[in-house]
Structures are given as structure tokens and as C-alpha cells.
Write a protein that holds these residues in place. Structure first.
Motif, PDB file in Angstrom:
ATOM      1  N   VAL A  36       0.844  -1.191   0.000  1.00  0.00           N
ATOM      2  CA  VAL A  36       0.000   0.000   0.000  1.00  0.00           C
ATOM      3  C   VAL A  36       0.882   1.245   0.000  1.00  0.00           C
ATOM      4  O   VAL A  36       1.858   1.315   0.753  1.00  0.00           O
ATOM      5  CB  VAL A  36      -0.909   0.040   1.257  1.00  0.00           C
ATOM      6  N   CYS A  37       0.548   2.226  -0.834  1.00  0.00           N
ATOM      7  CA  CYS A  37       1.216   3.523  -0.732  1.00  0.00           C
ATOM      8  C   CYS A  37       0.233   4.612  -1.153  1.00  0.00           C
ATOM      9  O   CYS A  37      -0.808   4.336  -1.747  1.00  0.00           O
ATOM     10  CB  CYS A  37       2.491   3.550  -1.549  1.00  0.00           C
ATOM     11  N   GLY A  38       0.573   5.856  -0.812  1.00  0.00           N
ATOM     12  CA  GLY A  38      -0.386   6.935  -0.987  1.00  0.00           C
ATOM     13  C   GLY A  38       0.077   8.061  -1.894  1.00  0.00           C
ATOM     14  O   GLY A  38      -0.612   9.076  -2.007  1.00  0.00           O
ATOM     15  N   THR A  39       1.253   7.898  -2.509  1.00  0.00           N
ATOM     16  CA  THR A  39       1.756   8.951  -3.387  1.00  0.00           C
ATOM     17  C   THR A  39       2.334   8.349  -4.672  1.00  0.00           C
ATOM     18  O   THR A  39       2.676   7.170  -4.712  1.00  0.00           O
ATOM     19  CB  THR A  39       2.893   9.768  -2.707  1.00  0.00           C
ATOM     20  N   VAL A  40       2.449   9.186  -5.692  1.00  0.00           N
ATOM     21  CA  VAL A  40       3.065   8.774  -6.945  1.00  0.00           C
ATOM     22  C   VAL A  40       4.525   8.362  -6.701  1.00  0.00           C
ATOM     23  O   VAL A  40       5.010   7.350  -7.216  1.00  0.00           O
ATOM     24  CB  VAL A  40       3.000   9.911  -7.992  1.00  0.00           C
ATOM     25  N   LEU A  41       5.192   9.141  -5.842  1.00  0.00           N
ATOM     26  CA  LEU A  41       6.604   8.870  -5.547  1.00  0.00           C
ATOM     27  C   LEU A  41       6.778   7.483  -4.924  1.00  0.00           C
ATOM     28  O   LEU A  41       7.619   6.686  -5.368  1.00  0.00           O
ATOM     29  CB  LEU A  41       7.135   9.951  -4.600  1.00  0.00           C
ATOM     30  N   ASP A  42       5.979   7.181  -3.900  1.00  0.00           N
ATOM     31  CA  ASP A  42       6.073   5.870  -3.249  1.00  0.00           C
ATOM     32  C   ASP A  42       5.698   4.750  -4.209  1.00  0.00           C
ATOM     33  O   ASP A  42       6.292   3.677  -4.193  1.00  0.00           O
ATOM     34  CB  ASP A  42       5.151   5.811  -2.025  1.00  0.00           C
ATOM     35  N   ALA A  43       4.670   4.998  -5.033  1.00  0.00           N
ATOM     36  CA  ALA A  43       4.234   3.968  -5.977  1.00  0.00           C
ATOM     37  C   ALA A  43       5.356   3.649  -6.954  1.00  0.00           C
ATOM     38  O   ALA A  43       5.631   2.476  -7.253  1.00  0.00           O
ATOM     39  CB  ALA A  43       2.988   4.446  -6.729  1.00  0.00           C
ATOM     40  N   THR A  44       6.031   4.672  -7.440  1.00  0.00           N
ATOM     41  CA  THR A  44       7.129   4.472  -8.374  1.00  0.00           C
ATOM     42  C   THR A  44       8.245   3.651  -7.723  1.00  0.00           C
ATOM     43  O   THR A  44       8.788   2.727  -8.321  1.00  0.00           O
ATOM     44  CB  THR A  44       7.677   5.842  -8.839  1.00  0.00           C
ATOM     45  N   HIS A  45       8.519   3.967  -6.467  1.00  0.00           N
ATOM     46  CA  HIS A  45       9.541   3.218  -5.731  1.00  0.00           C
ATOM     47  C   HIS A  45       9.121   1.756  -5.541  1.00  0.00           C
ATOM     48  O   HIS A  45       9.898   0.834  -5.789  1.00  0.00           O
ATOM     49  CB  HIS A  45       9.799   3.881  -4.373  1.00  0.00           C
ATOM     50  N   GLN A  46       7.862   1.555  -5.124  1.00  0.00           N
ATOM     51  CA  GLN A  46       7.359   0.189  -4.911  1.00  0.00           C
ATOM     52  C   GLN A  46       7.475  -0.645  -6.183  1.00  0.00           C
ATOM     53  O   GLN A  46       7.819  -1.824  -6.138  1.00  0.00           O
ATOM     54  CB  GLN A  46       5.886   0.226  -4.470  1.00  0.00           C
ATOM     55  N   MET A  47       7.157  -0.024  -7.315  1.00  0.00           N
ATOM     56  CA  MET A  47       7.198  -0.776  -8.576  1.00  0.00           C
ATOM     57  C   MET A  47       8.631  -1.075  -8.995  1.00  0.00           C
ATOM     58  O   MET A  47       8.871  -2.029  -9.725  1.00  0.00           O
ATOM     59  CB  MET A  47       6.437  -0.015  -9.660  1.00  0.00           C
ATOM     60  N   ASP A  48       9.574  -0.265  -8.501  1.00  0.00           N
ATOM     61  CA  ASP A  48      10.984  -0.556  -8.792  1.00  0.00           C
ATOM     62  C   ASP A  48      11.486  -1.765  -8.016  1.00  0.00           C
ATOM     63  O   ASP A  48      12.340  -2.494  -8.499  1.00  0.00           O
ATOM     64  CB  ASP A  48      11.860   0.657  -8.420  1.00  0.00           C
ATOM     65  N   VAL A  49      10.976  -1.949  -6.799  1.00  0.00           N
ATOM     66  CA  VAL A  49      11.534  -2.997  -5.946  1.00  0.00           C
ATOM     67  C   VAL A  49      10.710  -4.278  -5.939  1.00  0.00           C
ATOM     68  O   VAL A  49      11.189  -5.307  -5.481  1.00  0.00           O
ATOM     69  CB  VAL A  49      11.735  -2.504  -4.485  1.00  0.00           C
ATOM     70  N   GLU A  50       9.470  -4.247  -6.455  1.00  0.00           N
ATOM     71  CA  GLU A  50       8.633  -5.439  -6.450  1.00  0.00           C
ATOM     72  C   GLU A  50       8.000  -5.647  -7.819  1.00  0.00           C
ATOM     73  O   GLU A  50       7.748  -4.687  -8.533  1.00  0.00           O
ATOM     74  CB  GLU A  50       7.483  -5.298  -5.427  1.00  0.00           C
ATOM     75  N   ASP A  51       7.739  -6.915  -8.133  1.00  0.00           N
ATOM     76  CA  ASP A  51       6.935  -7.224  -9.316  1.00  0.00           C
ATOM     77  C   ASP A  51       5.496  -7.406  -8.867  1.00  0.00           C
ATOM     78  O   ASP A  51       5.218  -8.270  -8.051  1.00  0.00           O
ATOM     79  CB  ASP A  51       7.413  -8.520  -9.971  1.00  0.00           C
ATOM     80  N   HIS A  52       4.613  -6.579  -9.388  1.00  0.00           N
ATOM     81  CA  HIS A  52       3.207  -6.704  -9.006  1.00  0.00           C
ATOM     82  C   HIS A  52       2.412  -7.368 -10.118  1.00  0.00           C
ATOM     83  O   HIS A  52       2.713  -7.208 -11.300  1.00  0.00           O
ATOM     84  CB  HIS A  52       2.636  -5.332  -8.661  1.00  0.00           C
ATOM     85  N   ASP A  53       1.386  -8.097  -9.716  1.00  0.00           N
ATOM     86  CA  ASP A  53       0.515  -8.765 -10.680  1.00  0.00           C
ATOM     87  C   ASP A  53      -0.635  -7.868 -11.085  1.00  0.00           C
ATOM     88  O   ASP A  53      -1.290  -8.123 -12.093  1.00  0.00           O
ATOM     89  CB  ASP A  53      -0.035 -10.058 -10.068  1.00  0.00           C
ATOM     90  N   LEU A  54      -0.878  -6.824 -10.286  1.00  0.00           N
ATOM     91  CA  LEU A  54      -1.989  -5.913 -10.567  1.00  0.00           C
ATOM     92  C   LEU A  54      -1.765  -4.627  -9.773  1.00  0.00           C
ATOM     93  O   LEU A  54      -1.223  -4.670  -8.672  1.00  0.00           O
ATOM     94  CB  LEU A  54      -3.313  -6.572 -10.155  1.00  0.00           C
TER      95      LEU A  54
END
Ligand code: CA
Length: 232
Positions: A36-54
Motif C-alpha cells: 500500500v502507498c499513498g503517493t506517486v513517488l512511493d508507488a514508483t519506488h514500490q514498482m521498482d523494488v517489487e513485481d506486481h501482478d496488478l
């Protein structure tokens, strides 16, 4: 230990904390892993470090626009299914949402079952990372429809039992430790009862049991569990 790619992992980008926590709790209870994240910045970081299915993506974020984030996800070549959450109901927003490369959208407020129906539909799409059925002995597990069979018999499982079985079947012949199962099937910050893995394995064995047929989940004393022949 990193993400194994075996449990469906969802990124939820939503700055409304109460909505985010309700949705995240529901999804975890349904057996998904959720970041879970609440900002564009955090989301971008999360997508860099994890592979998400959705990705579930709120359109209005404090540091930017979910539509732009969606465009940049597509510009990076990712085909991850994106479900937009929008507070707006105007046709132009829907068109803009789909133009941004999103796969679907949901207008707030929405009912939780509506959200999970959309999620299941997106995960069933062929563009989604479709995982093949797992087979060990006479057990078959279909990750897409979340169905398990022993022989020709459908075995009804809870979301947690399903995730546990999926993890064991992903490493046929190998010992899977209790710690690994706790990390990957429960949250890494799980602090409930210490024998939770054993309790769920016992339930799983009971449900998979067929009189006269061999037990499929072997206990490796002091270490963990194993499915399938040790010699493959
Ligand atoms: Ca918002």
C-alpha cells in the motif's frame, strides 16, 4: 527473503488512508499479498523494488495524477493490469482513464465485492501474467481460478489454505520451512500464534485426505514440510 512471484501481489495506490486500509485488509483476507502507498513517488519506488501482478490506482493523488502514473507505467513497457479508482463519474474521465493505458476503472464509492470481481476478471485476462497449473501427485491447483482438485474431486479451501498449498506445490520434493511459509503466506510482520502454520497444514491434510490414498504433505521434523517425492 524476496518475493517469489507465487502469491498474487497487488499494489494499492490510494491516499485515503481509511479506504486503503479497508481494501488492503479485505484483499489480504482473500489471500492476496498487498503493498500500500499513498503517493506517486512511493508507488514508483514500490514498482521498482517489487513485481506486481496488478495495480489499483487512485486518480487523485497528493503529488500527482494517477493517469500520468499509468501512462508512465505503460511507457516503461509494463503490461501489468491497472485498475483505476476515480471519484469522478464524467465520461471524459473514463475515456482519459482508458486512454492512459488502464485496463478498467471503478468509480468511488464502490462495494468491495465489485472491486474483487474486477480484480479477478483482470487477472484472468491473457495479458495478465498467466501462471500454469501446478501438479504434485494427483493434486492439481489452478492459480487463475483458485481451484484445487485431488484426482477428479474439487477440494474447497480457504484463501490461506490455498496460498499455503500453492507454496508447497511450487517446490515439489523440497523441504519448505515454517519461516518461509510464515513470510510468504502470512504477512512478514505476523505476530499471532506461533503454531499457525502447523494448524493450517493440519487442516489442509484433512481436506486433501482420501481414505486408502497416501498422505501428500510430509512433515520434516523440526524444519517444515514437503510435498512430492524427494527424488524427482
Ligand atoms: Ca485520492
Amino acid at each position: 527473503m524476496g518475493h517469489t512471484g507465487l502469491v498474487v501481489r497487488i499494489l494499492l495506490v490510494e491516499d485515503d488512508d481509511s479506504l486503503a486500509s479497508v481494501v488492503a485488509r479485505g484483499l489480504r483476507e482473500d489471500g492476496y499479498a498487498v503493498d500500500v502507498c499513498g503517493t506517486v513517488l512511493d508507488a514508483t519506488h514500490q514498482m521498482d523494488v517489487e513485481d506486481h501482478d496488478l495495480v489499483i490506482l487512485d486518480v487523485g493523488l497528493p503529488d500527482g495524477d494517477g493517469l500520468n502514473l499509468c501512462r508512465s507505467i505503460r511507457d516503461d513497457g509494463s503490461l501489468v493490469p491497472v485498475l483505476l479508482l476515480t471519484a469522478r463519474d464524467g465520461l471524459s474521465d473514463k475515456v482519459a482513464g482508458l486512454d492512459s493505458g488502464a485496463d478498467d476503472y471503478l468509480t468511488k464509492p464502490f462495494d468491495y465485492p465489485e472491486l474483487t470481481a474486477r480484480i479477478r476478471a483482470l487477472l484472468r485476462r491473457p495479458t495478465a501474467t498467466r501462471r500454469p497449473d501446478l501438479r504434485v501427485d494427483d493434486v492439481r491447483l489452478d492459480p487463475a481460478s483458485r481451484t484445487v482438485w485431488r484426482g477428479a474431486i474439487t477440494v474447497p479451501l480457504t484463501a490461506r489454505e490455498f496460498a499455503l498449498l500453492q507454496m508447497l506445490m511450487s517446490y515439489p520434493g523440497d523441504v519448505v520451512t515454517r519461516e518461509f511459509l510464515l513470510d510468504h503466506v502470512w504477512d512478514s510482520n505476523y505476530d499471532g500464534m506461533s503454531n499457525v502454520v502447523d494448524v493450517h497444514v493440519a487442516n489442509l491434510r484433512r481436506k486433501l485426505h482420501i481414505d486408502g490414498e497416501p498422505e501428500l504433505i510430509e512433515t520434516v521434523r523440526g524444519v517444515g514440510y514437503r510435498m512430492g517425492s524427494a527424488v524427482s
